[in-house]
Design an enzyme around this catalytic site. Structure first.
Site, PDB file in Angstrom:
ATOM      1  N   HIS A 100     -13.280  -6.495 -14.864  1.00 26.15           N
ATOM      2  CA  HIS A 100     -12.481  -6.711 -16.006  1.00 26.15           C
ATOM      3  C   HIS A 100     -11.269  -7.370 -15.979  1.00 26.15           C
ATOM      4  O   HIS A 100     -10.332  -7.224 -14.889  1.00 26.15           O
ATOM      5  CB  HIS A 100     -12.395  -5.251 -16.835  1.00 26.15           C
ATOM      6  CG  HIS A 100     -11.765  -4.398 -16.374  1.00 26.15           C
ATOM      7  ND1 HIS A 100     -10.144  -4.338 -16.370  1.00 26.15           N
ATOM      8  CD2 HIS A 100     -11.718  -3.465 -15.339  1.00 26.15           C
ATOM      9  CE1 HIS A 100      -9.502  -3.459 -15.769  1.00 26.15           C
ATOM     10  NE2 HIS A 100     -10.518  -3.040 -15.086  1.00 26.15           N
ATOM     11  N   ARG A 149     -13.207  -2.139 -21.834  1.00 23.28           N
ATOM     12  CA  ARG A 149     -12.703  -3.277 -21.130  1.00 23.28           C
ATOM     13  C   ARG A 149     -13.674  -3.938 -20.256  1.00 23.28           C
ATOM     14  O   ARG A 149     -13.137  -5.009 -20.113  1.00 23.28           O
ATOM     15  CB  ARG A 149     -11.205  -2.656 -20.125  1.00 23.28           C
ATOM     16  CG  ARG A 149     -11.751  -1.713 -19.174  1.00 23.28           C
ATOM     17  CD  ARG A 149     -10.494  -1.319 -18.416  1.00 23.28           C
ATOM     18  NE  ARG A 149     -10.446  -0.434 -17.404  1.00 23.28           N
ATOM     19  CZ  ARG A 149     -10.720   1.220 -17.349  1.00 23.28           C
ATOM     20  NH1 ARG A 149     -10.697   1.623 -18.668  1.00 23.28           N
ATOM     21  NH2 ARG A 149     -10.648   1.804 -16.493  1.00 23.28           N
ATOM     22  N   GLU A 203     -15.102   2.936 -13.480  1.00 19.06           N
ATOM     23  CA  GLU A 203     -13.877   3.080 -12.577  1.00 19.06           C
ATOM     24  C   GLU A 203     -14.044   4.396 -12.175  1.00 19.06           C
ATOM     25  O   GLU A 203     -14.556   5.451 -12.853  1.00 19.06           O
ATOM     26  CB  GLU A 203     -12.751   2.693 -13.300  1.00 19.06           C
ATOM     27  CG  GLU A 203     -11.400   2.888 -12.292  1.00 19.06           C
ATOM     28  CD  GLU A 203     -11.453   1.898 -11.250  1.00 19.06           C
ATOM     29  OE1 GLU A 203     -12.196   2.272 -10.347  1.00 19.06           O
ATOM     30  OE2 GLU A 203     -10.761   0.885 -11.358  1.00 19.06           O
ATOM     31  N   HIS A 273     -15.470  -2.405 -12.751  1.00 19.21           N
ATOM     32  CA  HIS A 273     -14.052  -2.251 -12.187  1.00 19.21           C
ATOM     33  C   HIS A 273     -13.549  -2.366 -10.811  1.00 19.21           C
ATOM     34  O   HIS A 273     -14.548  -2.499  -9.847  1.00 19.21           O
ATOM     35  CB  HIS A 273     -13.819  -0.557 -12.724  1.00 19.21           C
ATOM     36  CG  HIS A 273     -14.209  -0.545 -14.001  1.00 19.21           C
ATOM     37  ND1 HIS A 273     -13.507  -0.546 -15.181  1.00 19.21           N
ATOM     38  CD2 HIS A 273     -15.360  -0.270 -14.623  1.00 19.21           C
ATOM     39  CE1 HIS A 273     -13.750  -0.295 -16.299  1.00 19.21           C
ATOM     40  NE2 HIS A 273     -15.218  -0.251 -16.091  1.00 19.21           N
TER      41      HIS A 273
END
Length: 354
Positions: A100, A149, A203, A273
């Site tokens: 991202h 994100r 993440e 991520h």
């Protein structure tokens, strides 16, 4: 003021409305509805999210939202039979990985992990630039984490794609949501691309470090201790995930859900991520636990793998904006149109999602 800048930028960038993001589920299993137009404000409406506030969502790693939400449908592109035949003969599919763009907490040097924060203005620009880099590579399916994100990055990147397909996320949290989210026009289905979101691609969860400033944390606990939490393979931060734990869920999901799509000839993009993508790259490149801890991924830089005869061939470096590898096969992709889903294949995608 910041959000107004983002809103205007996204609104002017998008060429068509993007579907709303599915309801997400917290780590503890409770649902937290988040209707968001891609990028924070597109054709639909901006979600009421507070900057820097997790609102209970452990969005980053471990058990963040839904298990894997689903998609609507296939990428159906106009193409001629000759091009399809050549694609089948070459038996190559593309796998694009994108970390991202810069998030609000990246900008503030905070541990983000599971906390769900949007992109900065710079992050929006990085996502758009990533889209330009992959604009001629066919994409049949998109996978993202459950975090905004990553989803913003995927949607913004797709606004630059030359085929102008509309990414669609099919609601999968209830039978009613699935029923209401159906597309009944075959013509519209041909203009859509399926997006699947999965918490397994989130993440890694940084536990008690989430929301803390990285420099202040190093001053408090000592540089060596914080470095061990951040860069060791199997040592988690307090009440958080280690990279090994993150890899277990991310790689398992990749093998079970994404690799089969590549085997059937579909081209896939994953927007996720740093740590979930490092985990997948560890699997693709057969890295050791020592090699993967030194692997760094830049925000917004796409990485391309060619999947051929059961093997993954890297065509781009994880870092380096000038890396030309992502473009290595672009001319070939331009000559051949995207894979067309048959009605039967479309049904299989929906069944898989349901």
């Amino acid at each position: 003021m910041y959000l107004n800048v983002i809103h205007r930028m996204v609104a002017t960038t998008f060429h068509h409305a993007i579907g709303t993001i599915h309801a997400q589920r917290c780590c503890n299993g409770s649902d937290s509805q988040r209707l968001i137009s891609k990028g924070g404000t597109v054709g639909i409406r901006l979600s009421e999210r507070r900057i820097g506030c997790s609102s209970g969502l452990k969005s980053g790693a471990i058990h963040a939202s839904t298990s894997h939400t689903s998609v609507v449908d296939p990428v159906l592109l106009p193409s001629n039979n000759n091009n399809n035949d050549s694609r089948k003969k070459s038996n190559e599919t593309a796998l694009i990985l994108i970390r991202h763009g810069e998030s609000l907490w990246n900008e503030k040097n905070l541990f983000t992990g599971c906390v769900d924060v949007p992109l900065t203005k710079k992050g929006v620009e990085e996502a758009i630039e990533a889209g330009k880099r992959i604009s001629s590579i066919p994409i049949d399916m998109i996978y993202t984490s459950s975090l905004i994100r990553a989803q913003m990055t995927a949607m913004l990147a797709m606004t630059q794609h030359r085929r102008k397909k509309v990414p669609i996320i099919m609601h999968n949290e209830s039978e009613q949501a699935k029923a209401w989210g159906q597309i009944f026009s075959e013509e519209t289905k041909k203009q859509s691309i399926p997006v699947i979101t999965a918490w397994q691609l989130n993440e890694r969860m940084y536990g008690e470090l989430q929301g803390l400033n990285k420099q202040e944390t190093a001053d408090r606990y000592g540089k060596e201790q914080v470095h061990e939490w951040r860069r060791s393979y199997d040592i988690p931060p307090p009440n958080g995930e280690s990279l090994e734990m993150c890899a277990q869920r991310a790689v398992a999901y990749f093998k079970e859900h994404i690799e089969p799509q590549l085997l059937t000839g579909r081209n896939v993009m994953i927007a996720a991520h740093g740590n979930s993508l490092r985990s997948i790259i560890m699997y693709l490149d057969k890295l050791t636990s020592q090699e993967v801890i030194s692997l760094e991924l830049s925000t917004g830089i796409p990485m391309l793998y060619i999947f051929k005869e059961g093997k993954f061939i890297r065509r781009g470096s994880p870092v380096g904006p000038s890396e030309a590898g992502v473009y290595a096969y672009t001319r070939l992709w331009v000559k051949a149109d995207c894979h067309i889903f048959s009605n039967a294949e479309f049904g299989s995608v929906q069944a898989e999602v349901g």
